[in-house]
Design a protein around this motif. Structure first.
Motif, PDB file in Angstrom:
ATOM      1  N   UNK A  21     -23.075  80.536  58.012  1.00 45.07           N
ATOM      2  CA  UNK A  21     -24.132  81.225  58.801  1.00 45.07           C
ATOM      3  C   UNK A  21     -25.402  81.094  57.860  1.00 45.07           C
ATOM      4  N   UNK A  22     -25.674  80.983  56.452  1.00 42.57           N
ATOM      5  CA  UNK A  22     -26.637  80.526  56.011  1.00 42.57           C
ATOM      6  C   UNK A  22     -27.445  79.399  56.650  1.00 42.57           C
ATOM      7  N   UNK A  23     -26.682  78.408  56.833  1.00 42.46           N
ATOM      8  CA  UNK A  23     -27.230  77.293  57.433  1.00 42.46           C
ATOM      9  C   UNK A  23     -27.849  77.500  58.649  1.00 42.46           C
ATOM     10  N   UNK A  24     -27.164  78.268  59.483  1.00 44.67           N
ATOM     11  CA  UNK A  24     -27.765  78.574  60.843  1.00 44.67           C
ATOM     12  C   UNK A  24     -28.897  79.524  60.735  1.00 44.67           C
ATOM     13  N   UNK A  25     -28.848  80.323  59.711  1.00 42.22           N
ATOM     14  CA  UNK A  25     -30.155  81.385  59.747  1.00 42.22           C
ATOM     15  C   UNK A  25     -31.408  80.608  58.992  1.00 42.22           C
ATOM     16  N   UNK A  26     -30.762  79.511  57.884  1.00 47.35           N
ATOM     17  CA  UNK A  26     -32.104  78.837  57.383  1.00 47.35           C
ATOM     18  C   UNK A  26     -32.732  77.834  58.202  1.00 47.35           C
ATOM     19  N   UNK A  27     -31.990  77.156  59.140  1.00 42.57           N
ATOM     20  CA  UNK A  27     -32.390  75.939  59.930  1.00 42.57           C
ATOM     21  C   UNK A  27     -32.803  76.339  61.360  1.00 42.57           C
ATOM     22  N   UNK A  28     -32.242  77.264  61.853  1.00 42.74           N
ATOM     23  CA  UNK A  28     -32.242  77.519  63.355  1.00 42.74           C
ATOM     24  C   UNK A  28     -31.398  76.733  64.042  1.00 42.74           C
ATOM     25  N   UNK A  29     -30.660  75.752  63.558  1.00 48.42           N
ATOM     26  CA  UNK A  29     -29.889  75.045  64.140  1.00 48.42           C
ATOM     27  C   UNK A  29     -28.598  75.584  64.541  1.00 48.42           C
ATOM     28  N   UNK A  30     -28.203  75.634  65.832  1.00 51.13           N
ATOM     29  CA  UNK A  30     -26.899  76.172  65.988  1.00 51.13           C
ATOM     30  C   UNK A  30     -25.680  75.416  66.176  1.00 51.13           C
ATOM     31  N   UNK A  31     -24.353  76.012  66.026  1.00 55.86           N
ATOM     32  CA  UNK A  31     -23.044  75.307  66.253  1.00 55.86           C
ATOM     33  C   UNK A  31     -23.256  74.356  67.269  1.00 55.86           C
ATOM     34  N   UNK A  32     -23.443  74.838  68.617  1.00 60.09           N
ATOM     35  CA  UNK A  32     -23.540  74.015  69.564  1.00 60.09           C
ATOM     36  C   UNK A  32     -24.330  72.985  69.713  1.00 60.09           C
ATOM     37  N   UNK A  33     -25.723  72.999  68.798  1.00 54.02           N
ATOM     38  CA  UNK A  33     -26.431  71.628  68.714  1.00 54.02           C
ATOM     39  C   UNK A  33     -25.417  70.740  68.108  1.00 54.02           C
ATOM     40  N   UNK A  34     -24.935  70.678  67.012  1.00 52.62           N
ATOM     41  CA  UNK A  34     -24.434  69.845  66.199  1.00 52.62           C
ATOM     42  C   UNK A  34     -22.977  69.344  66.814  1.00 52.62           C
ATOM     43  N   UNK A  35     -22.366  70.363  67.376  1.00 54.59           N
ATOM     44  CA  UNK A  35     -20.863  70.113  67.922  1.00 54.59           C
ATOM     45  C   UNK A  35     -21.209  69.137  69.239  1.00 54.59           C
ATOM     46  N   UNK A  36     -22.281  69.143  69.661  1.00 52.85           N
ATOM     47  CA  UNK A  36     -22.464  68.253  70.995  1.00 52.85           C
ATOM     48  C   UNK A  36     -23.107  66.988  70.539  1.00 52.85           C
ATOM     49  N   UNK A  37     -23.488  66.893  69.394  1.00 52.33           N
ATOM     50  CA  UNK A  37     -24.324  65.670  68.794  1.00 52.33           C
ATOM     51  C   UNK A  37     -23.477  64.559  68.391  1.00 52.33           C
ATOM     52  N   UNK A  38     -24.054  63.378  68.296  1.00 48.72           N
ATOM     53  CA  UNK A  38     -23.105  62.001  68.032  1.00 48.72           C
ATOM     54  C   UNK A  38     -22.871  62.094  66.546  1.00 48.72           C
ATOM     55  N   UNK A  39     -21.960  61.442  66.068  1.00 49.43           N
ATOM     56  CA  UNK A  39     -21.539  61.369  64.584  1.00 49.43           C
ATOM     57  C   UNK A  39     -22.564  60.438  63.836  1.00 49.43           C
ATOM     58  N   UNK A  40     -22.535  60.612  62.488  1.00 47.22           N
ATOM     59  CA  UNK A  40     -23.490  59.774  61.911  1.00 47.22           C
ATOM     60  C   UNK A  40     -23.627  58.185  62.022  1.00 47.22           C
ATOM     61  N   UNK A  41     -22.581  57.690  62.224  1.00 48.83           N
ATOM     62  CA  UNK A  41     -22.484  56.346  62.287  1.00 48.83           C
ATOM     63  C   UNK A  41     -23.170  56.085  63.821  1.00 48.83           C
ATOM     64  N   UNK A  42     -22.536  56.899  64.862  1.00 47.74           N
ATOM     65  CA  UNK A  42     -23.263  56.749  66.109  1.00 47.74           C
ATOM     66  C   UNK A  42     -24.801  56.920  66.095  1.00 47.74           C
ATOM     67  N   UNK A  43     -25.149  57.633  65.473  1.00 49.96           N
ATOM     68  CA  UNK A  43     -26.949  57.945  65.343  1.00 49.96           C
ATOM     69  C   UNK A  43     -27.435  56.636  64.641  1.00 49.96           C
ATOM     70  N   UNK A  44     -26.912  56.054  63.666  1.00 52.88           N
ATOM     71  CA  UNK A  44     -27.280  55.213  62.931  1.00 52.88           C
ATOM     72  C   UNK A  44     -27.551  53.801  64.183  1.00 52.88           C
TER      73      UNK A  44
END
Length: 97
Positions: A21-44
């Motif tokens: 909850x701290x991370x969501x409140x601090x950044x405004x990034x939602x769980x849905x944003x990161x759950x739908x995102x590619x992995x670190x190696x895919x992003x690279x």
């Protein structure tokens, strides 16, 4: 010096994938944003294929500057994410060779 282009992507965590909850409140990034995102190696891979190659970066002719709002992004995040993803920290130049 001018900004030529930008690349943005959320990264889906593979270690501790649930945002606090701290991370969501601090950044405004939602769980849905990161759950739908590619992995670190895919992003690279995507960053390399769609950004580095397009702009012919990391050559003797081009100087590239990485900017972040603090040393921890490059020093801590990249090191930890690379270790967790078991991909190493090879530079783009090493990937080209």
């Amino acid at each position: 010096m001018t900004v030529k282009d930008e690349y943005h992507s959320f990264v889906r965590p593979t270690w501790r994938p649930t945002l606090s909850n701290f991370c969501v409140e601090l950044t405004g990034i939602s769980q849905a944003d990161v759950s739908a995102a590619p992995t670190y190696s895919e992003v690279l891979d995507n960053f390399y294929d769609t950004f580095v190659l397009r702009h012919d970066l990391f050559t003797k002719e081009n100087r590239t500057v990485w900017l972040s709002d603090g040393p921890w992004d490059l020093r801590d995040f990249i090191a930890k994410a690379s270790h967790i993803s078991e991909i190493g920290r090879a530079s783009c130049r090493e990937r080209v060779s």
